[in-house]
Write an enzyme that holds these catalytic residues in place. Structure first.
Site, PDB file in Angstrom:
ATOM      1  N   ARG A   1      11.741   1.905   3.079  1.00 31.11           N
ATOM      2  CA  ARG A   1      11.123   1.187   4.195  1.00 31.11           C
ATOM      3  C   ARG A   1      12.148   0.163   4.671  1.00 31.11           C
ATOM      4  NH1 ARG A   1       6.039  -0.837   6.606  1.00 31.11           N
ATOM      5  NH2 ARG A   1       5.282   1.104   5.726  1.00 31.11           N
TER       6      ARG A   1
ATOM      7  N   ARG B   1       0.819  -1.214   0.000  1.00 30.63           N
ATOM      8  CA  ARG B   1       0.000   0.000   0.000  1.00 30.63           C
ATOM      9  C   ARG B   1       0.849   1.259   0.000  1.00 30.63           C
ATOM     10  NH1 ARG B   1      -4.280   0.346   3.391  1.00 30.63           N
ATOM     11  NH2 ARG B   1      -4.610  -1.679   2.481  1.00 30.63           N
ATOM     12  N   THR B   2       1.765   1.354   0.949  1.00 29.48           N
ATOM     13  CA  THR B   2       2.605   2.541   1.064  1.00 29.48           C
ATOM     14  C   THR B   2       3.455   2.722  -0.199  1.00 29.48           C
ATOM     15  OG1 THR B   2       2.667   2.297   3.448  1.00 29.48           O
ATOM     16  CG2 THR B   2       4.395   3.638   2.473  1.00 29.48           C
TER      17      THR B   2
ATOM     18  N   HIS C   1       7.062   6.562  11.210  1.00 31.38           N
ATOM     19  CA  HIS C   1       6.414   6.477   9.915  1.00 31.38           C
ATOM     20  C   HIS C   1       5.838   7.864   9.652  1.00 31.38           C
ATOM     21  CE1 HIS C   1       4.592   4.981   6.433  1.00 31.38           C
ATOM     22  NE2 HIS C   1       3.732   4.124   6.910  1.00 31.38           N
TER      23      HIS C   1
ATOM     24  N   LYS D   1      24.270 -10.621   0.132  1.00 32.25           N
ATOM     25  CA  LYS D   1      25.707 -10.871   0.032  1.00 32.25           C
ATOM     26  C   LYS D   1      26.503 -10.159   1.121  1.00 32.25           C
ATOM     27  CE  LYS D   1      25.371 -11.582  -4.962  1.00 32.25           C
ATOM     28  NZ  LYS D   1      25.267 -10.786  -6.212  1.00 32.25           N
TER      29      LYS D   1
END
Lengths: 310, 310, 310
Positions: B106, B55-56, B134, B85
């Site tokens: 995020r 959604r974000t 957020h 890695k």
């Protein structure tokens, strides 16, 4: 049948084409500095990654956007539903060809890009095929060297690490073979030495090279130290891995013994084989190298689309 | 070193900047209604999601497209091959910086966005960092409140649910702390109460608040009911979870006891804590709230690119 | 409430609309040949794939790019974080609606596209819903037939393979039911025969059809052989699967017994049920069919956006 310009392996590039490509990449730098252009607006690139390689993929996708084009694609083979259903690579490529103007392809199998190019009716760029080749990485490496030194002829270049499985050192060797008076030092643990077929190619092209497992002995004389990752899984035991990899750490101490005008390169990602205290040294060229990937890939995409049209 | 405008946490926003941002978001609504514009044509946003948040991510990507820009990115950390890695976040960001004009990130770890901003040479927008912040969610929440009431000063706001781990209620508290005569009710099960550091911040800013686990007692007096999900895994047993979460269901019955001009918000997704019979009530503002995310993110992307240039 | 034009199932198309759509697809071919156009610049399509279907997704995304639009989306349900958190499809669609101008949706459940269309305030295109329908595949199949023969009326069409679970043959039957004097041969192993509800629909529309498990007997008389994959997992044992699937291989030998002006179609991917020696025969139309998907999807996206506006 129309003419298609593909990028499949490093051996396809002769010196004159390399020089043209590097000039084009230099122009791309200026274009990016001005915010990109729209020359390929309406064109589409397909990012066909049968194996994740986020960095390489983002670099290609950025390149296409900077040229005004659009991108479709898939991040990862495990998502590629047709392959899961048993479709051949050839069938996949035949169909994907109809959806875009150029395909950038990463695959797990040697030769996959060539197989794709055989059936595609749009140009294919090899973004790495298993233990095979990774020509766009080699081209950006060579571009970085030319940019940093103003030339490639006459340079002494050490390639360090896993030279058996590290495909970028193979591709870079093929590129360097076009230049005059180059000297290559292959520096690796004994169990991952540079393969015979690469040495044979260098012999045929008359390029001087030496093999050693002693980085310290050449550190003071080289112009370019090309460091790579040593992959743990290649070694029979953790002890042997640690012994081998410990020999080849590039740190501030090693840098002290290097020439003042030398540079350190790395295809990245790194995992300890260049320590962070090296980052602030002006000879640490690996982040400059990374961004050069954008310009080279812009130049290659542009060439593929332009020379395959009409 | 060029000046960069990052969006890292809710505390960076003072009242004047908030008002400018909300005005910009309002303009973005008009721009979207006209079909978007092309002000950032040729610019690229990187969506760097080390954790899935579809959604974000879609909201940010839509925002960039509505401004005429392009998007590159990765859906999910598990795809990010360099991290696998062993590459540090700092190395990743240094390189990705060269590919685009703004990074939306995020991450699963608190402080990741700040670490990224420290090494990036393009602006970074924090789209959620673990249990940290957020900020863009909090900004869209506050924008929704201002839009619905024409003001934020003087409002009584109840935040309901898991207030310990729910980072949006922390970020929203920091935003609200800029306004006058606001009263905040923190309503939660006892084991997931609002953390002391948030209360301390509110104290310092002179914001009134109360803590309770009794939603019914405040339902009739509040202007805004900000509902959140209660996460099952925080509770020692299913029984305790059900007892706790059952206390805080917003349904038609609860709505009957609320003011006629109150609103119900939720950062979404919901999972039963607002029943569907609430959806048709004009006070159910959560779908209007969701679309406000687009306008706020357009305004933030625009600000980051504009204020970081030149 | 604004009027929305959705693409949900094959039955929604009457003959006149089909003809208009095929004319529009033909125009799209010319537009692609000229390098696409920019008619939907600034518009956004959401690719909402709750199940991976790389081919179909890339085809839709290419279509939107060729019309000048942008694309946001998600490759795979397993990435869709809100669904994992228990969000209903309806909530997801309500929110996603605010981010774009058209949704293309693939889902695992029958009827999912209809549920989405019920709450969306932008048009929805069904890109396959479980064992339900796949209308855009059927439309491109029918478009291919019309293009290859200049007509659909009067043709004899054999559908071969798993007719029980293969949703494309259901959708294609509904499309063909609009034409005159069509004859359909349903050719399948006994345990995966065409369902009664499809036969009932054909009866109601007055379309002639026959059922058999003998491909050889009809090979010489048909105009179109529509081959599909037989899915191993439908059969009680490997032996029975191999016996069944072995009956229906399209190879050079079968082709010898077919009419010189017949064509072979397949929705692809194939997994052995058309051998590669067929590929070079001009009657092998399946790769031409695949690229027709692009033109049909361009026409459908264009129709959805245009007829839902204003």
């Amino acid at each position: 049948m129309k003419q298609l310009y593909h990028v499949l392996g490093a051996k396809q590039f002769a010196r004159e084409e390399l020089e043209q490509l590097f000039d084009a990449a230099r122009e791309m730098e200026e274009i990016v500095a001005r915010g990109g252009d729209r020359r390929h607006e309406g064109r589409i690139m397909t990012s066909l990654f049968f194996e994740a390689s986020t960095r390489t993929r983002l670099s290609f996708e950025s390149a296409m956007h900077r040229l005004g084009g659009g991108v479709i694609g898939t991040e990862n083979a495990s998502q590629f539903s047709s392959a899961i259903k048993g479709e051949t690579l050839e069938d996949t490529i035949r169909i994907i060809s109809g959806y875009s103007d150029v395909i950038v392809m990463r695959h797990t199998e040697i030769g996959a890009a060539k197989r794709a190019a055989r059936v595609a009716d749009i140009p294919v760029i090899n973004a790495g095929d298993g233990a095979g080749e990774h020509p766009t990485q080699a081209l950006l490496d060579a571009y970085t060297i030319r940019k940093e030194f103003g030339k490639i002829d006459g340079l002494h270049i050490a390639m360090v690490g896993d030279l058996a499985y590290g495909r970028t050192v193979h591709s870079l060797s093929y590129i360097l073979a076009n230049y005059q008076d180059v000297m290559v030092h292959y520096i690796s643990p004994n169990n991952v030495r540079i393969p015979d077929n690469v040495k044979k190619y260098m012999d045929e092209k008359g390029i001087r090279y030496a093999e050693t497992n002693d980085l310290d002995s050449v550190a003071g004389s080289i112009d370019v130290l090309y460091q790579t990752r040593i992959q743990k899984e290649r070694f029979p035991s953790v002890e042997e891995y640690e012994k081998a990899s410990g020999q080849f750490i590039v740190d501030a101490e090693l840098l002290d013994r290097m020439r003042k005008d030398a540079i350190v390169l790395h295809p990245l990602p790194r995992a300890g084989e260049i320590t962070e205290d090296v980052d602030s040294d002006p000879r640490a060229a690996y982040f400059r190298q990374a961004v050069n990937g954008l310009y080279i890939r812009m130049a290659l995409i542009d060439k593929c689309i332009t020379e395959s049209r009409g």
